[in-house]
Design a protein around this motif. Structure first.
Motif, PDB file in Angstrom:
ATOM      1  N   UNK A  12       0.871  -1.182   0.000  1.00 51.84           N
ATOM      2  CA  UNK A  12       0.000   0.000   0.000  1.00 51.84           C
ATOM      3  C   UNK A  12       0.903   1.225   0.000  1.00 51.84           C
ATOM      4  N   UNK A  13       0.747   2.072  -1.008  1.00 58.78           N
ATOM      5  CA  UNK A  13       1.598   3.253  -1.144  1.00 58.78           C
ATOM      6  C   UNK A  13       0.737   4.510  -1.176  1.00 58.78           C
ATOM      7  N   UNK A  14       1.255   5.555  -0.570  1.00 55.66           N
ATOM      8  CA  UNK A  14       0.627   6.855  -0.740  1.00 55.66           C
ATOM      9  C   UNK A  14       0.897   7.278  -2.185  1.00 55.66           C
ATOM     10  N   UNK A  15      -0.151   7.632  -2.882  1.00 55.23           N
ATOM     11  CA  UNK A  15      -0.051   7.942  -4.316  1.00 55.23           C
ATOM     12  C   UNK A  15       1.055   8.963  -4.607  1.00 55.23           C
ATOM     13  N   UNK A  16       1.150  10.022  -3.796  1.00 55.75           N
ATOM     14  CA  UNK A  16       2.138  11.073  -4.058  1.00 55.75           C
ATOM     15  C   UNK A  16       3.570  10.542  -3.971  1.00 55.75           C
ATOM     16  N   UNK A  17       3.837   9.654  -3.010  1.00 52.48           N
ATOM     17  CA  UNK A  17       5.193   9.101  -2.869  1.00 52.48           C
ATOM     18  C   UNK A  17       5.528   8.176  -4.043  1.00 52.48           C
ATOM     19  N   UNK A  18       4.563   7.339  -4.443  1.00 56.37           N
ATOM     20  CA  UNK A  18       4.802   6.460  -5.588  1.00 56.37           C
ATOM     21  C   UNK A  18       5.023   7.285  -6.856  1.00 56.37           C
ATOM     22  N   UNK A  21       8.515   8.963  -6.941  1.00 60.45           N
ATOM     23  CA  UNK A  21       9.600   8.031  -7.276  1.00 60.45           C
ATOM     24  C   UNK A  21       9.540   7.649  -8.753  1.00 60.45           C
ATOM     25  N   UNK A  22       8.342   7.347  -9.231  1.00 60.67           N
ATOM     26  CA  UNK A  22       8.170   6.930 -10.619  1.00 60.67           C
ATOM     27  C   UNK A  22       8.595   8.042 -11.579  1.00 60.67           C
ATOM     28  N   UNK A  23       8.156   9.269 -11.318  1.00 60.50           N
ATOM     29  CA  UNK A  23       8.489  10.409 -12.173  1.00 60.50           C
ATOM     30  C   UNK A  23       9.993  10.688 -12.164  1.00 60.50           C
ATOM     31  N   UNK A  26      13.538   6.875  -9.740  1.00 59.86           N
ATOM     32  CA  UNK A  26      14.366   6.354  -8.643  1.00 59.86           C
ATOM     33  C   UNK A  26      13.618   5.243  -7.913  1.00 59.86           C
ATOM     34  N   UNK A  27      14.337   4.343  -7.247  1.00 60.16           N
ATOM     35  CA  UNK A  27      13.668   3.279  -6.495  1.00 60.16           C
ATOM     36  C   UNK A  27      12.722   3.846  -5.443  1.00 60.16           C
ATOM     37  N   UNK A  28      11.691   3.092  -5.162  1.00 60.53           N
ATOM     38  CA  UNK A  28      10.686   3.452  -4.168  1.00 60.53           C
ATOM     39  C   UNK A  28      11.211   3.096  -2.781  1.00 60.53           C
ATOM     40  N   UNK A  29      11.142   4.054  -1.850  1.00 64.42           N
ATOM     41  CA  UNK A  29      11.752   3.846  -0.535  1.00 64.42           C
ATOM     42  C   UNK A  29      10.836   4.197   0.642  1.00 64.42           C
ATOM     43  N   UNK A  30       9.537   4.229   0.431  1.00 70.55           N
ATOM     44  CA  UNK A  30       8.628   4.454   1.558  1.00 70.55           C
ATOM     45  C   UNK A  30       8.264   3.095   2.163  1.00 70.55           C
ATOM     46  N   UNK A  31       8.299   3.024   3.481  1.00 76.01           N
ATOM     47  CA  UNK A  31       8.027   1.770   4.167  1.00 76.01           C
ATOM     48  C   UNK A  31       6.540   1.567   4.427  1.00 76.01           C
ATOM     49  N   UNK A  32       5.936   2.596   4.972  1.00 78.13           N
ATOM     50  CA  UNK A  32       4.527   2.547   5.349  1.00 78.13           C
ATOM     51  C   UNK A  32       4.045   3.982   5.484  1.00 78.13           C
ATOM     52  N   UNK A  99      12.734  -0.661  -3.497  1.00 77.09           N
ATOM     53  CA  UNK A  99      12.043  -1.413  -4.550  1.00 77.09           C
ATOM     54  C   UNK A  99      12.337  -0.750  -5.887  1.00 77.09           C
ATOM     55  N   UNK A 100      13.067  -1.442  -6.769  1.00 78.78           N
ATOM     56  CA  UNK A 100      13.325  -0.871  -8.093  1.00 78.78           C
ATOM     57  C   UNK A 100      12.006  -0.670  -8.849  1.00 78.78           C
ATOM     58  N   UNK A 101      11.940   0.374  -9.634  1.00 76.50           N
ATOM     59  CA  UNK A 101      10.724   0.624 -10.402  1.00 76.50           C
ATOM     60  C   UNK A 101      10.385  -0.564 -11.302  1.00 76.50           C
ATOM     61  N   UNK A 102      11.408  -1.240 -11.808  1.00 73.55           N
ATOM     62  CA  UNK A 102      11.180  -2.384 -12.701  1.00 73.55           C
ATOM     63  C   UNK A 102      10.519  -3.560 -11.985  1.00 73.55           C
TER      64      UNK A 102
END
Length: 114
Positions: A12-18, A21-23, A26-32, A99-102
């Protein structure tokens, strides 16, 4: 061929954080909710939708579902180890690294709470 459910994790990711990272590519680094990988030491995940529903009810009840997304993660594309660890009466997967974007093979909207 899509990965089987045993080869995937849900986060479960907060949309803004995902989206950030995607834009940025860079890898995604939010835990919770509101906490980073550096702060927690791992990224919280779920094994199935039953766990996702429980986490949403316990920790995200005050958050508009439109502000969240569900990341489907292909574990074979992770560079970090995944450990299944007890949390209360259940066992949850934790990713011990970014988490790598790929590795994110699908981004789903979360269903509205009834």
């Amino acid at each position: 061929m899509p990965a089987s459910s045993q080869d995937t994790l849900l986060h479960i990711a907060e949309r803004t954080h995902w989206e950030s990272a995607h834009t940025a590519g860079v890898p995604y680094t939010m835990s919770t909710l509101g906490r980073t990988l550096d702060e927690e030491g791992f990224i919280h995940c779920s094994s199935d939708m039953t766990q996702v529903d429980g986490v949403l009810d316990r920790f995200y009840s005050g958050i508009d579902r439109a502000d969240l997304v569900l990341l489907v993660i292909d574990t074979s594309r992770l560079d970090a180890p995944v450990r299944h660890e007890p949390v209360g009466d259940d066992v949850f997967p934790h990713v011990y690294g970014p988490i790598p974007l790929s590795a994110v093979i699908e981004v789903r909207s979360l269903p509205r709470k009834l």
